[in-house]
Design a protein around this motif. Structure first.
Motif, short mmCIF file in Angstrom:
data_model
loop_
_atom_site.label_atom_id
_atom_site.label_comp_id
_atom_site.label_asym_id
_atom_site.label_seq_id
_atom_site.Cartn_x
_atom_site.Cartn_y
_atom_site.Cartn_z
N ASP A 154 -3.36 -0.61 -15.06
CA ASP A 154 -4.40 -1.01 -14.11
C ASP A 154 -4.69 -2.50 -14.25
O ASP A 154 -5.11 -2.98 -15.32
N GLY A 155 -4.50 -3.25 -13.17
CA GLY A 155 -4.80 -4.67 -13.17
C GLY A 155 -6.25 -5.00 -12.95
O GLY A 155 -6.65 -6.16 -13.09
N ALA A 156 -7.07 -4.00 -12.60
CA ALA A 156 -8.50 -4.24 -12.39
C ALA A 156 -9.27 -4.28 -13.71
O ALA A 156 -10.44 -4.68 -13.73
N ARG A 157 -8.64 -3.85 -14.81
CA ARG A 157 -9.28 -3.90 -16.12
C ARG A 157 -8.71 -5.08 -16.91
O ARG A 157 -7.72 -5.70 -16.51
N PRO A 158 -9.33 -5.41 -18.06
CA PRO A 158 -8.80 -6.51 -18.88
C PRO A 158 -7.32 -6.29 -19.22
O PRO A 158 -6.85 -5.16 -19.37
N GLU A 159 -6.62 -7.38 -19.37
CA GLU A 159 -5.16 -7.33 -19.52
C GLU A 159 -4.74 -6.56 -20.76
O GLU A 159 -5.28 -6.73 -21.85
N VAL A 160 -3.77 -5.67 -20.58
CA VAL A 160 -3.13 -4.93 -21.66
C VAL A 160 -1.62 -5.11 -21.50
O VAL A 160 -1.09 -4.94 -20.40
N HIS A 161 -0.95 -5.44 -22.59
CA HIS A 161 0.47 -5.74 -22.52
C HIS A 161 1.19 -5.08 -23.70
O HIS A 161 0.65 -5.03 -24.81
N LEU A 162 2.39 -4.59 -23.45
CA LEU A 162 3.21 -4.00 -24.51
C LEU A 162 4.68 -4.11 -24.14
O LEU A 162 5.07 -3.81 -23.02
N LYS A 163 5.47 -4.58 -25.09
CA LYS A 163 6.91 -4.57 -24.96
C LYS A 163 7.48 -4.10 -26.29
O LYS A 163 7.22 -4.70 -27.33
N ALA A 164 8.22 -2.98 -26.26
CA ALA A 164 8.65 -2.35 -27.51
C ALA A 164 9.97 -1.63 -27.30
O ALA A 164 10.30 -1.19 -26.20
N ALA A 165 10.71 -1.51 -28.40
CA ALA A 165 11.94 -0.72 -28.41
C ALA A 165 11.60 0.69 -28.89
O ALA A 165 11.00 0.87 -29.97
N VAL A 166 11.95 1.68 -28.11
CA VAL A 166 11.64 3.07 -28.45
C VAL A 166 12.60 3.56 -29.53
O VAL A 166 13.82 3.49 -29.36
N LEU A 167 12.04 4.05 -30.63
CA LEU A 167 12.85 4.57 -31.73
C LEU A 167 13.07 6.07 -31.63
O LEU A 167 14.10 6.58 -32.06
N ARG A 168 12.09 6.80 -31.11
CA ARG A 168 12.21 8.26 -30.92
C ARG A 168 12.12 8.54 -29.44
O ARG A 168 11.07 8.88 -28.90
N THR A 169 13.25 8.39 -28.76
CA THR A 169 13.29 8.56 -27.32
C THR A 169 12.89 9.97 -26.91
O THR A 169 12.18 10.16 -25.91
N ASP A 170 13.34 10.96 -27.67
CA ASP A 170 13.07 12.36 -27.30
C ASP A 170 11.58 12.67 -27.36
O ASP A 170 11.03 13.30 -26.45
N ILE A 171 10.88 12.21 -28.40
CA ILE A 171 9.45 12.50 -28.54
C ILE A 171 8.64 11.75 -27.48
O ILE A 171 7.72 12.31 -26.87
N VAL A 172 9.00 10.47 -27.25
CA VAL A 172 8.28 9.70 -26.24
C VAL A 172 8.47 10.31 -24.87
O VAL A 172 7.51 10.47 -24.09
N ARG A 173 9.68 10.68 -24.54
CA ARG A 173 9.96 11.27 -23.21
C ARG A 173 9.22 12.59 -23.03
O ARG A 173 8.48 12.78 -22.06
N ASP A 174 9.42 13.52 -23.98
CA ASP A 174 8.80 14.85 -23.81
C ASP A 174 7.30 14.80 -23.99
O ASP A 174 6.57 15.62 -23.41
N GLY A 175 6.80 13.85 -24.79
CA GLY A 175 5.36 13.71 -24.92
C GLY A 175 4.72 13.29 -23.61
O GLY A 175 3.69 13.83 -23.21
N LEU A 176 5.33 12.32 -22.92
CA LEU A 176 4.80 11.88 -21.63
C LEU A 176 4.93 12.97 -20.57
O LEU A 176 4.04 13.15 -19.73
N LEU A 177 6.02 13.73 -20.61
CA LEU A 177 6.17 14.83 -19.66
C LEU A 177 5.13 15.93 -19.91
O LEU A 177 4.61 16.53 -18.96
N ALA A 178 4.82 16.19 -21.19
CA ALA A 178 3.78 17.17 -21.51
C ALA A 178 2.42 16.71 -20.99
O ALA A 178 1.63 17.52 -20.47
N LEU A 179 2.14 15.42 -21.09
CA LEU A 179 0.89 14.89 -20.55
C LEU A 179 0.85 15.06 -19.04
O LEU A 179 -0.21 15.34 -18.46
N GLY A 180 2.00 14.88 -18.37
CA GLY A 180 2.04 15.11 -16.92
C GLY A 180 1.73 16.54 -16.56
O GLY A 180 1.04 16.81 -15.57
N ASP A 181 2.23 17.50 -17.37
CA ASP A 181 1.92 18.91 -17.12
C ASP A 181 0.43 19.19 -17.28
O ASP A 181 -0.16 19.94 -16.50
N ILE A 182 -0.16 18.60 -18.33
CA ILE A 182 -1.59 18.82 -18.57
C ILE A 182 -2.43 18.19 -17.47
O ILE A 182 -3.42 18.76 -17.01
#
Length: 599
Positions: free
Chosen positions: A30-58
């Motif tokens: 969201d650009g309407a809130r104070p700036e938040v920035h992140l650039k990172a290399a994912v080390l556990r692709t499987d957990i990050v992917r399935d974790g975000l998909l689980a949040l989408g289900d919830i």
């Protein structure tokens, strides 16, 4: 005003191109809130992917009963020349458009919260039906390696295109996580109901209450989900029951089949044997996607009618799932959240000191009390107030409080105090002594409990007779009131203020009674009650129901609840009956019976 206006400003999501060996997962913040920035290399692709998909289900989860759309049926009647006239058809379409079109556009839940700091990434979501809260924590240095970041909190746009891009991520390809807010996006104004914001804060406040901690192995939760998938309960009760005996591994019982699943985790470390019944077990299916990564599962049980917290430890990440403890949100939900409300603190200077201290680093309640040199109870009241306002977030697993603003602007606590005008009126009735009285509490056995009461509204110069019946699942199956609101619409528009007030009075007196039973002075005040105790031997369960009613004791026992044997004992004085009643309960406890009265 029943809702708060929130302005979002998102840039358009760009899916990974797949033209290189690296996938760039670009999260729109969201650009309407104070700036938040992140650039990172994912080390556990499987957990990050399935974790975000689980949040989408919830996030999209909605277990409320959906109203039937009769448009197709009315069209069928028109073709057959039945009584459904064109006017009825147009009225039906107008109603559906007004009910589910415009209303859906005007009021919407808050977008997921995205927070980043030196410890990791936290993403919080709340389901559409306001019954499920989840918080995914990705650990820095374990789940991902940050190249650069700007700490803060923003909103994350969980669009269908983002979810589609997540399903295409594969573990054999390296993934770069990039999230940043931009003011170049198109601004959009939405209205978030205060009801939704209040529920969000109440779940946070619930996580600070004392809870029974149960250690499970991931396979134990898998067995529960498998059993629920293989069979469907057609009759009540439909609960997941925890039988906890100190020094023994917990037993999980699925109702109504009484299917016992012995846990393979560590033994229960509590001091008192007890039975805790939880509801809404179908929502546990939302954890199925992440169970293969879980190393341990901790369950925090707050008690009957209160939320249950499930914490999945995945080493590189953790997921906290909070399930509301009610099945009828218009009744038990009101009584439950009333018990969680803080006593309030008017020390604004201390509140600012607490928030500023937690902005620097997360702290526990004890550490915060020692740092600020303030009494523990005083700090706790301030923390509860800030949790309800959405300023802070609490991690139930570690006990840490940290700064996380729910909205860009602080919420007004007065707007979050009550769910609606009826609940506010119910609390007004309870504020004056003796206006709401319980006249009779009748135990109906397997049919539940019948509660009768009187409500005297001195301000309106009215007197009402109110009653309702709770089944074994805590739902209201019968209700009546002599007020005008109930006579006009019954329960079609929800419970009237007098029913809510009586329900709150009943919940408060039950809580006070349970607390008083622990002292000799409190026991002397008890003249009538019923306790249920159970003891499991293999696959059979022996139940005892011991009832005290003035000068008599009624004993009912047996293996089948439908055919219990019974014995009635009469005494000359009520004090003798009370002493014999508690002596009987103590003997049953020594024989290994578990008190399941509040389950």
């Amino acid at each position: 005003m029943a809702s708060a206006e929130v302005i979002y400003r998102y840039r358009e999501f760009t899916p990974p191109s797949g033209e290189t060996d690296d996938d760039l997962l670009d999260l729109p913040l969201d650009g309407a809130r104070p700036e938040v920035h992140l650039k990172a290399a994912v080390l556990r692709t499987d957990i990050v992917r399935d974790g975000l998909l689980a949040l989408g289900d919830i996030l999209s989860s909605d277990l409320r009963r959906q109203a039937s759309d009769r448009a197709d049926y009315l069209a069928y009647l028109l073709r057959k020349g039945k009584r459904a006239t064109q006017a009825v058809w147009e009225a039906q379409k107008t109603f559906l458009a007004a009910k589910y079109g415009e209303a859906t556009q005007q009021e919407t839940p808050l977008d997921p919260l995205f927070s980043v700091d030196a410890n990791g990434i936290d993403i919080e979501v709340f389901s559409r039906d306001e019954s499920t809260y989840a918080r995914l924590h990705l650990k820095a240095g374990s789940a991902y390696q940050a190249a650069s970041f700007t700490a803060g909190t923003s909103h994350l746009s969980f669009t269908p295109s983002l979810l589609q891009a997540l399903t295409g991520i594969r573990t054999h390809r390296s993934v770069t996580l990039h999230g940043h807010s931009s003011t170049a996006g198109t601004a959009k104004t939405v209205r978030v109901p205060y009801r939704w914001l209040r529920a969000f804060g109440q779940v946070q406040a619930a996580s600070t209450l004392p809870a029974e901690r149960v250690h499970l192995a991931p396979v134990d939760l898998y067995n529960v989900l498998l059993s629920l998938r293989l069979r469907k309960a057609k009759t009540a009760p439909r609960a997941l029951r925890y039988e906890l005996v100190p020094g023994q591994t917990p037993r999980l019982v699925l109702e109504p089949w009484e299917q016992v699943l012995s846990a393979s985790g560590s033994p229960y470390q509590g001091q008192v044997p007890q039975v805790v019944r939880t509801w809404g077990r179908q929502r546990l299916n939302l954890l199925g996607r992440l169970l293969p990564y879980a190393k341990a599962v901790d369950v925090y049980l707050l008690g009957a009618g209160l939320p249950a917290f499930y914490v999945l430890d995945m080493e590189s990440a953790s997921l906290t799932l909070a399930l509301s403890g009610w099945t009828d949100s218009g009744w038990a939900g009101i009584a439950t959240f009333d018990l969680l409300a803080s006593g309030g603190s008017e020390d604004e200077v201390l509140a600012k000191r607490v928030v500023n201290q937690l902005t620097e680093a997360p702290l526990t309640l004890d550490a915060l009390s020692e740092t600020l040199r303030q009494p523990r109870q005083t700090i706790r009241q301030v923390l509860l107030q800030e949790l309800l306002k959405g300023t802070l977030v609490h991690d139930i697993a570690s006990g840490l409080f940290q700064h996380r603003p729910l909205l860009a602007q602080p919420l007004e606590l007065d707007r979050l105090r009550y769910r609606d005008a009826r609940e506010e009126q119910a609390h007004r009735l309870l504020a004056t002594e003796d206006q709401v009285q319980l006249t009779r509490i009748h135990d109906l056995g397997l049919d539940g409990t019948a509660i009768d009461g009187e409500v005297q509204d001195r301000q309106a110069h009215r007197h009402y007779q109110t009653s309702f019946t709770l089944d074994r699942e805590g739902r209201t199956i019968k209700a009546s009131c002599t007020c005008h609101e109930f006579r006009r619409a019954c329960l079609k528009q929800g419970p009237c203020p007098h029913m809510i007030a009586l329900r709150l009075r009943y919940a408060r007196e039950q809580a006070a009674l349970e607390q008083a039973r622990e002292t000799a002075e409190g026991r002397r005040l008890i003249r009538a009650e019923t306790r249920t105790l159970t003891r499991r031997q293999g696959e059979t369960v022996l139940s005892y129901r011991v009832s005290l009613d003035e000068r008599q004791i009624l004993l009912r026992w047996g293996h089948d609840p439908q055919t219990l044997r019974q014995q009635r004992l009469l005494f000359n004085r009520a004090e003798e009956a009370r002493d014999a009643y508690f002596a009987r309960l103590d003997r049953l406890a020594e024989q290994g019976f578990i008190d399941a009265s509040t389950a």
